[in-house]
Scaffold this active site. Structure first.
Site, PDB file in Angstrom:
ATOM      1  N   TRP A  97       0.822  -1.125  -0.030  1.00  0.00           N
ATOM      2  CA  TRP A  97      -0.233   0.114   0.022  1.00  0.00           C
ATOM      3  C   TRP A  97       0.840   1.347   0.063  1.00  0.00           C
ATOM      4  O   TRP A  97       0.660   2.097  -0.897  1.00  0.00           O
ATOM      5  CB  TRP A  97      -0.848  -0.022   1.151  1.00  0.00           C
ATOM      6  CG  TRP A  97      -1.854   0.944   1.251  1.00  0.00           C
ATOM      7  CD1 TRP A  97      -2.606   1.466   0.205  1.00  0.00           C
ATOM      8  CD2 TRP A  97      -2.676   1.414   2.498  1.00  0.00           C
ATOM      9  NE1 TRP A  97      -3.668   2.446   0.687  1.00  0.00           N
ATOM     10  CE2 TRP A  97      -3.619   2.522   2.268  1.00  0.00           C
ATOM     11  CE3 TRP A  97      -2.600   1.164   3.948  1.00  0.00           C
ATOM     12  CZ2 TRP A  97      -4.346   3.104   2.904  1.00  0.00           C
ATOM     13  CZ3 TRP A  97      -3.204   1.887   4.891  1.00  0.00           C
ATOM     14  CH2 TRP A  97      -4.345   2.675   4.382  1.00  0.00           C
ATOM     15  N   HIS A 157      13.067  -3.742   3.857  1.00  0.00           N
ATOM     16  CA  HIS A 157      12.883  -4.270   5.147  1.00  0.00           C
ATOM     17  C   HIS A 157      13.997  -3.922   6.169  1.00  0.00           C
ATOM     18  O   HIS A 157      14.001  -4.635   7.303  1.00  0.00           O
ATOM     19  CB  HIS A 157      12.265  -5.688   5.134  1.00  0.00           C
ATOM     20  CG  HIS A 157      10.947  -5.796   4.531  1.00  0.00           C
ATOM     21  ND1 HIS A 157       9.894  -4.895   4.692  1.00  0.00           N
ATOM     22  CD2 HIS A 157      10.512  -6.884   3.639  1.00  0.00           C
ATOM     23  CE1 HIS A 157       8.805  -5.400   3.971  1.00  0.00           C
ATOM     24  NE2 HIS A 157       9.314  -6.625   3.280  1.00  0.00           N
ATOM     25  N   SER A 187      -1.032 -11.909   9.659  1.00  0.00           N
ATOM     26  CA  SER A 187      -0.667 -11.377   8.224  1.00  0.00           C
ATOM     27  C   SER A 187       0.497 -12.313   7.746  1.00  0.00           C
ATOM     28  O   SER A 187       0.450 -13.021   6.842  1.00  0.00           O
ATOM     29  CB  SER A 187      -0.572 -10.246   8.108  1.00  0.00           C
ATOM     30  OG  SER A 187      -0.427  -9.743   6.638  1.00  0.00           O
ATOM     31  N   TYR A 245      -0.015   1.985  10.207  1.00  0.00           N
ATOM     32  CA  TYR A 245      -1.099   1.529   9.203  1.00  0.00           C
ATOM     33  C   TYR A 245      -2.446   1.906   9.866  1.00  0.00           C
ATOM     34  O   TYR A 245      -3.248   2.296   8.759  1.00  0.00           O
ATOM     35  CB  TYR A 245      -0.714  -0.169   9.034  1.00  0.00           C
ATOM     36  CG  TYR A 245      -1.810  -0.801   8.239  1.00  0.00           C
ATOM     37  CD1 TYR A 245      -1.598  -0.947   6.468  1.00  0.00           C
ATOM     38  CD2 TYR A 245      -3.015  -1.342   8.774  1.00  0.00           C
ATOM     39  CE1 TYR A 245      -2.373  -1.763   6.130  1.00  0.00           C
ATOM     40  CE2 TYR A 245      -3.781  -2.162   8.025  1.00  0.00           C
ATOM     41  CZ  TYR A 245      -3.703  -2.271   6.546  1.00  0.00           C
ATOM     42  OH  TYR A 245      -4.480  -3.128   5.712  1.00  0.00           O
TER      43      TYR A 245
HETATM   44  P1  A3P Z   1      -3.560  -8.616   5.698  1.00  0.00           P
HETATM   45  O1  A3P Z   1      -2.773  -9.820   5.554  1.00  0.00           O
HETATM   46  O2  A3P Z   1      -3.953  -8.539   7.094  1.00  0.00           O
HETATM   47  O3  A3P Z   1      -5.010  -8.821   4.966  1.00  0.00           O
HETATM   48  P2  A3P Z   1       2.920  -5.951   2.814  1.00  0.00           P
HETATM   49  O4  A3P Z   1       2.351  -5.236   1.754  1.00  0.00           O
HETATM   50  O5  A3P Z   1       3.741  -5.118   3.712  1.00  0.00           O
HETATM   51  O6  A3P Z   1       3.319  -7.391   2.454  1.00  0.00           O
HETATM   52  O7  A3P Z   1       1.585  -6.188   3.764  1.00  0.00           O
HETATM   53  C1  A3P Z   1       0.327  -7.037   3.409  1.00  0.00           C
HETATM   54  C2  A3P Z   1      -0.774  -6.446   3.985  1.00  0.00           C
HETATM   55  O8  A3P Z   1      -1.167  -5.248   3.752  1.00  0.00           O
HETATM   56  C3  A3P Z   1      -1.853  -7.634   4.085  1.00  0.00           C
HETATM   57  O9  A3P Z   1      -2.593  -7.505   5.190  1.00  0.00           O
HETATM   58  C4  A3P Z   1      -2.707  -7.002   2.829  1.00  0.00           C
HETATM   59  O10 A3P Z   1      -4.129  -7.157   2.847  1.00  0.00           O
HETATM   60  C5  A3P Z   1      -2.536  -5.434   3.306  1.00  0.00           C
HETATM   61  N1  A3P Z   1      -2.869  -4.621   2.060  1.00  0.00           N
HETATM   62  C6  A3P Z   1      -2.191  -4.676   0.721  1.00  0.00           C
HETATM   63  N2  A3P Z   1      -2.607  -3.733  -0.208  1.00  0.00           N
HETATM   64  C7  A3P Z   1      -3.202  -2.881   0.705  1.00  0.00           C
HETATM   65  C8  A3P Z   1      -4.087  -1.486   0.597  1.00  0.00           C
HETATM   66  N3  A3P Z   1      -3.779  -1.127  -0.618  1.00  0.00           N
HETATM   67  N4  A3P Z   1      -4.575  -0.990   1.352  1.00  0.00           N
HETATM   68  C9  A3P Z   1      -4.531  -1.716   2.696  1.00  0.00           C
HETATM   69  N5  A3P Z   1      -4.100  -2.643   3.125  1.00  0.00           N
HETATM   70  C10 A3P Z   1      -3.254  -3.309   2.057  1.00  0.00           C
END
Ligand code: A3P
Length: 345
Positions: A97, A157, A187, A245
């Protein structure tokens, strides 16, 4: 604003070292590893990983071996520029995101000029904003990033302590995104289970939870990672921005405007009246991104399906998975670890 073109090819590659044969453990028989990395692993604490490999503790944080190689190569070779933007997070904090939002923000002329052809409609955010140690410096490759137009946007990271010296010495800006540890853990558990080979079956919630609490998770200990950047943001607020977040979900417009100010590209009154803030947020929303063809069907070059990065995108989903005892334990650890820091997660 200048257009950002991300690298498509890696121009230089350090010679790979041939494994010396059967005497090496299987996870070290990897053509992409340098002797430096192999030697290092023999002296580092190690634990069984969450997927199919081992984790090694380097500079206080846990990495699987290919990632460790990326960390070392990146530390040795990445040359930060003052105008760079580095997006930093722990895995599963919402990196995808943040990448989408920052790319759309910095390149907002793309939206204004050709909204239907916006790169985010046909490219996963991880392709537009590549990870340093997981994509650009993967294995032992040294890409030539010097000719990319500025501002270059990268992500990592890496914990604060492991950032390449050039990042610390330059004036580049860091945007750190953190997420509450309960949702981050849940997650991560889902995500790593998707990456496990079918024959291994799922990693149990209990086993993963125990590891996470002990700090043994990708780029963990989670709390040390967060605190490193929290302190850096207090020390150098003009260079390090600290985002949560949950707060972004709650008040996305407020935080997008803050991000724009921090990056030195605030929204003009004209852009505000055009509704550009809303347009960017809509483009980067979970619903929009997760339903795009590219994100439903595409894959990273390393094999992970893009759809694995979009699960529920909600705050508080951990309550559907963790027992009361687990919640109590994680809350306790968080309180202990953050004690005295004034940081609340
Ligand atoms: P969940 O597993 O709780 O749904 P990263 O991008 O750091 O790998 O994190 C992934 C997490 O961010 C996942 O959480 C995912 O669903 C969520 N995510 C991905 N795209 C997103 C967006 N556009 N807005 C909000 N959350 C998002």
């Amino acid at each position: 604003m200048p257009k950002v073109e991300q690298p498509t090819s890696l121009s230089k590659s350090m010679p790979a070292v041939e494994p010396s044969g059967g005497s090496l453990p299987k996870f070290l028989q990897d053509n992409g590893l340098t002797p430096e990395c192999r030697d290092l692993t023999t002296s580092l604490p190690s634990e069984r990983g969450w997927v199919a490999d081992h984790l090694f503790q380097y500079q206080g944080f846990w990495h699987h071996v290919r990632q460790l190689q990326g960390v070392l190569t990146c530390q040795n070779h990445f040359q930060a520029q003052d105008s760079d933007i580095l997006l930093v997070s722990t895995p599963k904090a919402g990196t995808t995101w943040l990448k989408a939002i920052t790319f759309a923000l910095v390149n907002r002329f793309l939206y204004v000029d050709h909204p239907q052809q916006h790169p985010l409609l046909t490219n996963n955010p991880h392709e537009l904003v590549p990870f340093l140690e997981l994509k650009l410096y993967v294995e032992n490759q040294v890409p030539d990033l010097s000719t990319l137009p500025s501002p270059r946007i990268f992500s990592t990271h890496l914990p604060c302590v492991s950032l390449p010296t050039s990042v610390k010495d330059s004036a580049c800006k860091l945007v750190y995104l953190c997420r509450n540890p309960k949702d981050t853990f849940v997650s991560l558990w889902h995500f790593t289970n998707k990456l496990r080979p079918a024959e291994m079956g799922e990693n149990s919630l209990e086993e993963a939870f125990d590891k996470f609490c002990r700090g043994v998770s990708l780029y963990g200990p989670f709390w040390d990672h967060v605190l490193g950047y929290w302190e850096a943001s207090l020390e150098c607020p003009k260079r390090v921005m600290f985002l949560k977040y949950e707060e972004m979900k709650e008040e996305p417009k407020v935080h997008l405007r803050r991000l724009a100010e921090f990056l030195g590209c605030p929204f003009s009154p004209e852009e505000e009246s055009q509704g550009l803030v809303d347009c960017i947020l809509k483009l980067c929303s979970f619903d929009n991104l997760s339903n795009l063809e590219v994100n439903k069907k595409g894959k990273m070059s390393s094999g992970e399906e893009y759809k694995a990065f979009f699960r529920r995108g909600e705050v508080g989903d951990s309550a559907n998975h963790l027992t009361e005892e687990m919640i109590r334990r994680l809350d306790e650890i968080t309180e202990q670890k953050l004690h005295g820091s004034k940081l609340k997660l």
